[in-house]
Structure formats: structure tokens, C-alpha cells
Enzyme design. Structure first.
Site, PDB file in Angstrom:
ATOM      1  N   GLY A 111       0.992  -1.510  -0.043  1.00 64.04           N
ATOM      2  CA  GLY A 111       0.216  -0.193  -0.613  1.00 64.04           C
ATOM      3  C   GLY A 111       0.921   0.792   0.049  1.00 64.04           C
ATOM      4  O   GLY A 111       1.700   1.029   0.389  1.00 64.04           O
ATOM      5  N   THR A 210      -6.876 -10.333   1.081  1.00 66.06           N
ATOM      6  CA  THR A 210      -6.152 -10.438   2.362  1.00 66.06           C
ATOM      7  C   THR A 210      -6.614 -10.071   3.728  1.00 66.06           C
ATOM      8  O   THR A 210      -8.041  -9.581   3.487  1.00 66.06           O
ATOM      9  CB  THR A 210      -5.346  -8.886   2.282  1.00 66.06           C
ATOM     10  OG1 THR A 210      -4.620  -9.148   1.117  1.00 66.06           O
ATOM     11  CG2 THR A 210      -4.597  -9.330   3.491  1.00 66.06           C
ATOM     12  N   ARG A 219       2.366  -2.394  15.736  1.00 66.75           N
ATOM     13  CA  ARG A 219       3.690  -1.823  15.578  1.00 66.75           C
ATOM     14  C   ARG A 219       4.447  -0.349  16.589  1.00 66.75           C
ATOM     15  O   ARG A 219       3.414   0.237  15.882  1.00 66.75           O
ATOM     16  CB  ARG A 219       3.783  -1.711  13.795  1.00 66.75           C
ATOM     17  CG  ARG A 219       3.074  -2.722  13.333  1.00 66.75           C
ATOM     18  CD  ARG A 219       2.743  -2.513  11.896  1.00 66.75           C
ATOM     19  NE  ARG A 219       2.193  -3.331  10.881  1.00 66.75           N
ATOM     20  CZ  ARG A 219       1.189  -3.549   9.633  1.00 66.75           C
ATOM     21  NH1 ARG A 219       1.674  -1.947   8.711  1.00 66.75           N
ATOM     22  NH2 ARG A 219       0.338  -4.511   9.035  1.00 66.75           N
ATOM     23  N   HIS A 322       2.254 -11.855   5.776  1.00 71.28           N
ATOM     24  CA  HIS A 322       2.387 -10.153   6.143  1.00 71.28           C
ATOM     25  C   HIS A 322       3.926  -9.704   6.358  1.00 71.28           C
ATOM     26  O   HIS A 322       3.958  -8.423   6.959  1.00 71.28           O
ATOM     27  CB  HIS A 322       1.229  -9.855   7.223  1.00 71.28           C
ATOM     28  CG  HIS A 322       0.860  -7.979   5.771  1.00 71.28           C
ATOM     29  ND1 HIS A 322      -0.714  -8.407   6.151  1.00 71.28           N
ATOM     30  CD2 HIS A 322       0.722  -7.238   6.085  1.00 71.28           C
ATOM     31  CE1 HIS A 322      -1.218  -7.358   5.293  1.00 71.28           C
ATOM     32  NE2 HIS A 322      -0.151  -6.394   5.138  1.00 71.28           N
ATOM     33  N   GLY A 355       9.614 -12.561   3.446  1.00 70.68           N
ATOM     34  CA  GLY A 355      11.338 -12.695   3.885  1.00 70.68           C
ATOM     35  C   GLY A 355      12.017 -13.259   2.782  1.00 70.68           C
ATOM     36  O   GLY A 355      13.869 -13.147   3.330  1.00 70.68           O
ATOM     37  N   ILE A 356      11.611 -13.272   1.777  1.00 72.84           N
ATOM     38  CA  ILE A 356      12.454 -13.394   0.448  1.00 72.84           C
ATOM     39  C   ILE A 356      13.243 -11.963  -0.155  1.00 72.84           C
ATOM     40  O   ILE A 356      13.347 -11.330   0.265  1.00 72.84           O
ATOM     41  CB  ILE A 356      11.992 -13.406  -0.919  1.00 72.84           C
ATOM     42  CG1 ILE A 356      11.004 -14.355  -1.057  1.00 72.84           C
ATOM     43  CG2 ILE A 356      12.469 -13.552  -1.977  1.00 72.84           C
ATOM     44  CD1 ILE A 356      11.091 -15.927  -1.198  1.00 72.84           C
ATOM     45  N   ARG A 357      14.961 -12.815  -0.350  1.00 74.84           N
ATOM     46  CA  ARG A 357      15.759 -11.497   0.589  1.00 74.84           C
ATOM     47  C   ARG A 357      16.941 -11.475  -0.918  1.00 74.84           C
ATOM     48  O   ARG A 357      17.470 -10.657  -1.647  1.00 74.84           O
ATOM     49  CB  ARG A 357      16.704 -10.766   1.555  1.00 74.84           C
ATOM     50  CG  ARG A 357      15.336 -10.651   2.919  1.00 74.84           C
ATOM     51  CD  ARG A 357      15.089  -9.570   2.845  1.00 74.84           C
ATOM     52  NE  ARG A 357      14.115  -8.978   3.360  1.00 74.84           N
ATOM     53  CZ  ARG A 357      12.726  -9.118   3.479  1.00 74.84           C
ATOM     54  NH1 ARG A 357      12.734  -9.944   2.731  1.00 74.84           N
ATOM     55  NH2 ARG A 357      12.618  -8.629   4.343  1.00 74.84           N
TER      56      ARG A 357
HETATM   57  C1  LIG Z   1       5.027  -1.720   3.477  1.00 72.85           C
HETATM   58  C2  LIG Z   1       4.923  -2.907   3.942  1.00 72.85           C
HETATM   59  C3  LIG Z   1       2.602  -2.814   2.708  1.00 72.85           C
HETATM   60  C4  LIG Z   1       1.738  -3.513   3.079  1.00 72.85           C
HETATM   61  N1  LIG Z   1       0.927  -3.509   1.967  1.00 72.85           N
HETATM   62  C5  LIG Z   1      -0.191  -4.346   2.172  1.00 72.85           C
HETATM   63  C6  LIG Z   1      -1.555  -4.564   1.293  1.00 72.85           C
HETATM   64  O1  LIG Z   1      -1.315  -3.248   1.276  1.00 72.85           O
HETATM   65  N2  LIG Z   1      -1.984  -5.254   1.178  1.00 72.85           N
HETATM   66  C7  LIG Z   1      -1.446  -6.908   1.203  1.00 72.85           C
HETATM   67  O2  LIG Z   1      -2.218  -7.712   1.274  1.00 72.85           O
HETATM   68  N3  LIG Z   1       0.072  -7.303   1.392  1.00 72.85           N
HETATM   69  C8  LIG Z   1       0.639  -5.766   2.382  1.00 72.85           C
HETATM   70  N4  LIG Z   1       2.056  -5.667   2.082  1.00 72.85           N
HETATM   71  C9  LIG Z   1       2.499  -7.005   2.552  1.00 72.85           C
HETATM   72  C10 LIG Z   1       3.129  -8.590   1.327  1.00 72.85           C
HETATM   73  O3  LIG Z   1       1.436  -7.966  -0.029  1.00 72.85           O
HETATM   74  C11 LIG Z   1       4.043  -9.340   1.492  1.00 72.85           C
HETATM   75  O4  LIG Z   1       3.398 -10.022   2.020  1.00 72.85           O
HETATM   76  C12 LIG Z   1       5.340  -9.097   2.280  1.00 72.85           C
HETATM   77  O5  LIG Z   1       5.427  -7.660   2.309  1.00 72.85           O
HETATM   78  C13 LIG Z   1       5.800 -10.004   1.844  1.00 72.85           C
HETATM   79  O6  LIG Z   1       7.184 -10.258   2.683  1.00 72.85           O
HETATM   80  P1  LIG Z   1       8.767  -8.975   2.375  1.00 72.85           P
HETATM   81  O7  LIG Z   1       7.907  -8.149   2.347  1.00 72.85           O
HETATM   82  O8  LIG Z   1       9.444  -9.704   3.253  1.00 72.85           O
HETATM   83  O9  LIG Z   1       8.805  -9.587   0.374  1.00 72.85           O
HETATM   84  C14 LIG Z   1       2.470  -4.525   2.887  1.00 72.85           C
HETATM   85  C15 LIG Z   1       3.977  -4.841   3.897  1.00 72.85           C
HETATM   86  C16 LIG Z   1       4.696  -3.776   3.695  1.00 72.85           C
HETATM   87  C17 LIG Z   1       5.739  -4.404   3.574  1.00 72.85           C
END
Ligand SMILES: Cc1cc2nc3c(=O)[nH]c(=O)nc-3n(C[C@H](O)[C@H](O)[C@H](O)COP(=O)(O)O)c2cc1C
Length: 439
Positions: A111, A210, A219, A322, A355-357
Site C-alpha cells: 500500500g 487479504t 507496530r 504479511h 522474508g524473500i531477500r
Molecule cells: C510496507 C508494506 C505494505 C504492505 N501493504 C500491503 C497491502 O496493502 N496489502 C497486502 O495484502 N499486503 C501488504 N503487505 C504485505 C505484502 O503483500 C507481503 O505479504 C510482504 O511484504 C512480503 O514479505 P517481504 O516484504 O518480506 O517480501 C505490505 C507489506 C509491507 C512491507
């Protein structure tokens, strides 16, 4: 309309990006502008963004233990390299919901991208289009559905003269860049239907609901800053999907004028949980709107829930926590992947994230049975540095890393060769602490 696309050939050798970087350095003295080592990337992101943006991208639930568990789970699995294997032609491509995509990677829904770059979601949507990887748009985005679709197509079109992005041009004049829509479902069904209709009309052909965030997690680093962009003046960023929605505006436009949190607080993070009972209705509505395109639930962390999702008619699930932002002290997402794969992996598509990096992280998730992975924070960190160029550099680096991992570890085909036999679990493997523990 047939929203699927057909293969154009085996996937590009992404490894060549490494050579391009070395050559530019050696012959022109041009070095990358920032480090793509994930530890360094997150550090330098802090210098690029203001506190609100940095902490929103990087905040975790509670003590951040779930975030750590996500990384620990990757550390426990080790890849077994195989030698003298013919990896000269590699195939990273997969089939996902009728789309042939060149690598098993999606842009996760994230988002409020305008926090990270002035153009917001237009940036990753365009880069995803260029790379031919699916882009998933969040309901909490800071650009409209329609504008993001145009940016996504423009990315795909921009590489069309070089033979395209691997995806085929759709019937008519549109370039087919796969895009999915992530739904945060409010409690006004008319608004939900309007969002889905708009998404479908704009070529988003998979609905990803979601279910782990009716309410934002606790947080602390966001609490400390009262970090909720919607309440800060001018109070428009993050409201774009609502403010551009005819149904929402007809019903709540006046209230939005008075209260900039109206959209987010009622349609996105409203704090009122839906239950399994509601999902068949939504699946039916999406089926009616899209003519039966896939419906996916995002947020699954147990085999029981995965089976429920299958039983009510989902074509896929996203195994995710998430990024550790919702429940602190939860299981690492990769930790639960094998049992979920055992329960439903042969029945539905499993997308993994959290967690994918690195390329080897992707390799491990696929080896454990995920069909594809999503990447979130990595691309945010990239766009925070240099907008499009930064996002492109990070994603091309990840693709190169995956491709190189495949060749040096001796696994030429992602679907044929990368399976559990490629991994060993190290029960006693101590996760590195201190200086080297940032990941
Ligand atoms: C800053 C941020 C915003 C996110 N916003 C959303 C969102 O709007 N909708 C959603 O389904 N997941 C959201 N997520 C979760 C991501 O879709 C995803 O599940 C997650 O970032 C994957 O992990 P990673 O950041 O370690 O790759 C958000 C994650 C982050 C870090």
C-alpha cells in the site's frame, strides 16, 4: 477476452545482468549507485526516506520476532549443490493461472507507494510490466486502479520492440502484462463489487483477498510516530482507490471531505473481521464479474486453513504472515510451507511470501513446494532509492541471483529440478547473531 498468455520460449538468462554490471564498471567506470546486499539496502533506505516512510515500510508487529522467524526459517534449510549438470539452458518460467511467466516471482501488494517515490505504484507496476512478472495492486494503493493498469501496460510496451517481455500481446492492441488485484474487503458489499468491477475492466484478472489484516497489527515503531498517513494533511495519500470509486463517492464522498480517514477506516483496515461464511459470496461475485477467473486467499499459515480455502473454491492461496507485520511471535512463513504443501499443493496454486531477500530464498521456497513467490520490501527499498531505476535494479539483481543460483548449484529447470531433494534441513544450525544477524 482471454486474459491468459502463451509462452514465447525459455526464460531469459538473467545472469547476464551480472556481466553487464561488471562490464560497465570495467570499461566505463560506472558503478551501481547503491548496494543490493539486503542488509545494506535497508540501511541506505533509511537515509533516503523520511521517518514516516521508512518506518511504515519496515515496521513489524511487536518485538519483530515473526520477522526474525521468517529469516531463521530460510537459514535452517540448506541447498545441496550438484556438479557437472548441464545447466546451459535454464528455464525459470512457470505457469500461473493461465499466464506463462518468465520467473516464479510476483510483485506483492504494497500500500501507499507514494511514501517511497512521488509516482507511487506507477513505478513497480511499470517495472513489473517490463519484466513480464505479475503485479498485484493493493486496495490501499496511492494511485487509481485505472492509472496503474496503464503504467503496467506501458512497461510491457516499452520492451515490445526488443521482442517483448515474454508475455504475448493480447488480442486487440493491448500488451498483456499479468496483473492481480488485492482486495481489502470492507462491509459495504456495493463498494466491494464496484472495486472488483473496476479491477476486472482494467485487466486485473486474479482476485487476491487479504484475510490477515482487517486491523493493522500493533507496530511500536509506527505507534511512536503516530504513523498513519491518512490522518495527516492533506489527507489524500492512500485514499485514491476510494476517492476514484463512483459507488464509494456517491455514498460516502461527503464524509470523506470531512474525515480523510473515512475510506481507510471503513473499507480497508476497519477492524471488523469477516469469517469463512462470507467468502463463498465473494467468490461468486468475482466469478460473475470475471467469468470465472481465479480467486486466491492471502494470509494462510496453517494446513487446516489451506484446506478450508480449497474446499470453498479458491484456486490458490498466499502463504504469508504479511512480512511479520501482524502477529508477533508467530511461526515463520517458510516454517509452515511444507505442511501446507503436503495438504493442498497438488490441488491449488501456492504462492509464498514473507522474508524473500535473495535468489537462494526463492530457490528454497520453490523446492519446498511453492509454485511462485512474492517480493515486497525488496522492491520498496529499490524504488525508495531511485524510483524506476532503483526498482528495476533491485528486481533485475534478484532475477540474476536466482538464475545464477540455479546454474552454480546445478539445477537447470525450476519446475522439473527444484524440489525437496535439493534441500537439507539443519535442525541444529545456529542462526548467526550479532554483527552478521541483520538478515
Ligand atoms: C510496507 C508494506 C505494505 C504492505 N501493504 C500491503 C497491502 O496493502 N496489502 C497486502 O495484502 N499486503 C501488504 N503487505 C504485505 C505484502 O503483500 C507481503 O505479504 C510482504 O511484504 C512480503 O514479505 P517481504 O516484504 O518480506 O517480501 C505490505 C507489506 C509491507 C512491507
Amino acid at each position: 477476452m482471454d486474459p491468459t498468455n502463451k509462452p514465447k520460449g525459455s526464460s531469459p538468462h538473467y545472469s547476464l545482468y551480472q556481466r553487464e554490471i561488471f562490464r560497465q564498471g570495467g570499461t566505463e567506470g560506472k558503478l551501481p549507485h547503491f548496494s543490493v546486499h539486503p542488509d545494506e539496502l535497508v540501511e541506505s533506505t533509511k537515509k533516503k526516506l523520511n521517518d514516516r516512510a521508512y518506518f511504515y515500510a519496515n515496521s513489524n508487529a511487536g518485538l519483530g520476532w515473526t520477522d526474525k522467524a521468517n529469516r531463521e526459517a530460510f537459514y535452517a534449510w540448506r541447498i545441496i549443490p550438484r556438479m557437472l549438470v548441464d545447466t546451459n539452458v535454464r528455464d525459470l518460467s512457470i505457469e500461473l493461472f493461465g499466464h506463462r511467466i518468465p520467473a516464479p516471482i510476483l510483485f506483492a501488494p504494497i500500500g501507499i507507494n507514494k511514501l517511497y517515490s512521488p509516482e507511487g505504484e506507477l513505478v513497480p507496476a511499470k517495472i513489473a510490466g517490463e519484466l513480464g512478472l505479475p503485479y498485484c495492486l493493493s486496495t490501499a494503493a496511492s494511485n487509481t486502479i485505472e492509472d496503474v493498469a496503464v503504467a503496467n501496460d506501458s512497461g510491457a510496451r516499452s520492451v515490445a520492440s526488443e521482442g517483448g517481455n515474454y508475455c504475448q500481446v493480447r488480442a486487440g492492441s493491448n500488451v498483456n502484462s499479468p496483473r492481480f488485484f488485492q482486495l481489502y474487503m470492507g462491509h459495504d458489499d456495493e463498494v466491494t463489487i464496484s472495486l472488483l468491477e473496476r479491477a476486472w475492466k482494467s485487466g486485473f484478472d486474479v482476485c487476491m483477498l487479504t484475510v490477515d489484516t482487517w486491523q493493522l497489527g500493533w507496530r511500536p515503531t509506527d505507534i511512536n510516530l503516530a504513523n498513519y498517513v491518512f490522518y495527516y494533511p492533506p489527507g489524500t495519500t492512500g485514499n485514491e482507490l476510494g476517492a476514484s470509486d463512483p459507488v464509494f463517492m456517491r455514498k460516502y464522498g461527503e464524509e470523506l471531505k470531512q474525515d480523510s480517514g473515512k475510506w481507510i477506516d471503513s473499507s480497508v483496515w476497519h477492524g471488523k473481521a469477516h469469517t469463512w461464511k462470507k467468502i463463498p459470496w465473494l467468490i461468486k461475485e468475482w466469478e460473475r464479474i470475471s467469468g470465472g477467473r481465479p480467486f486466491v486467499i492471502k494470509g494462510i499459515q496453517s494446513a487446516e486453513d489451506a484446506l478450508k480455502a480449497y474446499e470453498i473454491g479458491c484456486e490458490g492461496i498466499v502463504v504469508t504472515n504479511h512480512a511479520g507485520r501482524q502477529v508477533d511471535g508467530a511461526v515463520g512463513s517458510l516454517e509452515v510451507l511444507p505442511e501446507i504443501v503436503d495438504a493442498v499443493g497438488d490441488k491449488m496454486k501456492i504462492i509464498f511470501d514473507s522474508g524473500i531477500r535473495t535468489g537462494s530464498d526463492i530457490f528454497k521456497a520453490i523446492a519446498l513446494g511453492a509454485h511462485a513467490v512474492q517480493v515486497g520490501r525488496l522492491y520498496v527499498w529499490g524504488m525508495a532509492h531511485e524510483g524506476e531505476a532503483g526498482c528495476r535494479h533491485v528486481m533485475k539483481s534478484l532475477l540474476a541471483d536466482l538464475d545464477i543460483t540455479m546454474t552454480v548449484a546445478g539445477y537447470p529447470s525450476i519446475t522439473r529440478d527444484v524440489n525437496r531433494k535439493a534441500l537439507k534441513y539443519n535442525e541444529n544450525g545456529a542462526y548467526p547473531r550479532g554483527e552478521h544477524a541483520k538478515l
